[in-house]
Design a protein around this motif. Sequence first.
Motif, PDB file in Angstrom:
ATOM      1  N   GLY A 254       0.758  -1.229   0.000  1.00  0.00           N
ATOM      2  CA  GLY A 254       0.000   0.000   0.000  1.00  0.00           C
ATOM      3  C   GLY A 254       0.791   1.283   0.000  1.00  0.00           C
ATOM      4  O   GLY A 254       0.237   2.348   0.306  1.00  0.00           O
ATOM      5  N   PHE A 255       2.075   1.218  -0.360  1.00  0.00           N
ATOM      6  CA  PHE A 255       2.880   2.431  -0.439  1.00  0.00           C
ATOM      7  C   PHE A 255       2.925   2.908  -1.892  1.00  0.00           C
ATOM      8  O   PHE A 255       2.854   2.103  -2.827  1.00  0.00           O
ATOM      9  N   HIS A 260       8.788   6.163  -1.606  1.00  0.00           N
ATOM     10  CA  HIS A 260       7.898   6.483  -0.485  1.00  0.00           C
ATOM     11  C   HIS A 260       8.026   5.428   0.604  1.00  0.00           C
ATOM     12  O   HIS A 260       8.140   5.746   1.799  1.00  0.00           O
ATOM     13  N   PHE A 261       8.018   4.165   0.204  1.00  0.00           N
ATOM     14  CA  PHE A 261       8.163   3.073   1.173  1.00  0.00           C
ATOM     15  C   PHE A 261       9.481   3.197   1.935  1.00  0.00           C
ATOM     16  O   PHE A 261       9.521   3.053   3.157  1.00  0.00           O
ATOM     17  N   GLY A 262      10.569   3.481   1.217  1.00  0.00           N
ATOM     18  CA  GLY A 262      11.870   3.593   1.871  1.00  0.00           C
ATOM     19  C   GLY A 262      11.910   4.701   2.903  1.00  0.00           C
ATOM     20  O   GLY A 262      12.471   4.532   3.989  1.00  0.00           O
ATOM     21  N   LYS A 263      11.308   5.839   2.575  1.00  0.00           N
ATOM     22  CA  LYS A 263      11.301   6.953   3.516  1.00  0.00           C
ATOM     23  C   LYS A 263      10.494   6.632   4.765  1.00  0.00           C
ATOM     24  O   LYS A 263      10.915   6.927   5.887  1.00  0.00           O
ATOM     25  N   VAL A 264       9.312   6.018   4.580  1.00  0.00           N
ATOM     26  CA  VAL A 264       8.473   5.675   5.729  1.00  0.00           C
ATOM     27  C   VAL A 264       9.136   4.598   6.577  1.00  0.00           C
ATOM     28  O   VAL A 264       9.146   4.673   7.808  1.00  0.00           O
ATOM     29  N   ALA A 273      15.152  -0.206   4.423  1.00  0.00           N
ATOM     30  CA  ALA A 273      14.542  -1.507   4.177  1.00  0.00           C
ATOM     31  C   ALA A 273      15.580  -2.529   3.724  1.00  0.00           C
ATOM     32  O   ALA A 273      15.543  -3.700   4.113  1.00  0.00           O
ATOM     33  N   GLY A 274      16.523  -2.083   2.897  1.00  0.00           N
ATOM     34  CA  GLY A 274      17.571  -2.994   2.440  1.00  0.00           C
ATOM     35  C   GLY A 274      18.447  -3.479   3.573  1.00  0.00           C
ATOM     36  O   GLY A 274      18.790  -4.668   3.652  1.00  0.00           O
ATOM     37  N   ALA A 275      18.814  -2.569   4.494  1.00  0.00           N
ATOM     38  CA  ALA A 275      19.641  -2.954   5.642  1.00  0.00           C
ATOM     39  C   ALA A 275      18.877  -3.912   6.545  1.00  0.00           C
ATOM     40  O   ALA A 275      19.439  -4.870   7.088  1.00  0.00           O
ATOM     41  N   TYR A 276      17.586  -3.666   6.716  1.00  0.00           N
ATOM     42  CA  TYR A 276      16.743  -4.556   7.530  1.00  0.00           C
ATOM     43  C   TYR A 276      16.735  -5.959   6.930  1.00  0.00           C
ATOM     44  O   TYR A 276      16.911  -6.948   7.634  1.00  0.00           O
TER      45      TYR A 276
END
Length: 281
Positions: A254-255, A260-264, A273-276
């Motif tokens: 839903g992003f 946008h997803f990366g910033k949130v 998100a990549g580091a996670y």
Amino acid sequence: MQTTLHAEEGPTWWTPVNAYFGNVETQTDPQSYHWDGMKRISRRDLPLVFFQFTFAGVGQFELYGRPPQRVTPGMGFFAVVPSRHRYYLPPDSPGWTFAWIGIYHPYLVRRLARQVQLTGPIVHAAPGSALVKRLSRLMRGVFLKDYGDRFEVEAELLAFTHAYERLAQGEPNPGGERLLQELKERVLEDPRIRREVSTLAAEHGLSRSAFSHHFRERTGLAPAHFMTEVRLQAAARLLVTTDLPLSRVARDCGFANANHFGKVFRRFRQQSAGAYRRALR
């Protein structure tokens, strides 16, 4: 003198930041046991919350500029770091035996800190209370690392947070839990659909502002913030369990797009998100 227990080695994804950490200790030397919430971490470190619960003996907790409070068996405290507090073993104590956990999860840190601000850091909890039962489960996890994955850890930490909020607020809150569960299920029906607060409000026969006030009053959370957290949890599961590109994870949860997803994700989780994904695989 300090006595501590030793934990088992955990799975590769188990780290203090990705899960939590803690121990059971006995402190007997007032000269060597002293923590100050403004001197514990550097500016570049992540904020966190400690919970410490007394089994035997006496410790002391104080907020800057306020009288110290004795922390005896059946009492505990939440220490938000950084914040203006200190806790220590007072000179007249026979010793202090306690369990403690440290939590880095950004959403839970903010939620716990908000409750501490509202009702204070000190809690009284009976042995059979929900808070102590949840603490016991978390302490078992510290030593055995017996969770299936990071999501089970997150669920247990959230249950612990709920138990604290109920205890601090002085009454059970089934209405709030029901609202959270209903909204979570609604979001997860299809995370790709962006649920508008105004639409949810209309379904309850309320204006947007009235619904938001109703939701926050019963749960302590803004509905839009909670829906974002639910979608991020769904995205986190996809990051760990699939090889989907970030653009697909963003769309499925839903992003608007990967940017946008990366910033949130970074704002809520304090990492990319990549580091996670790399840390948990």
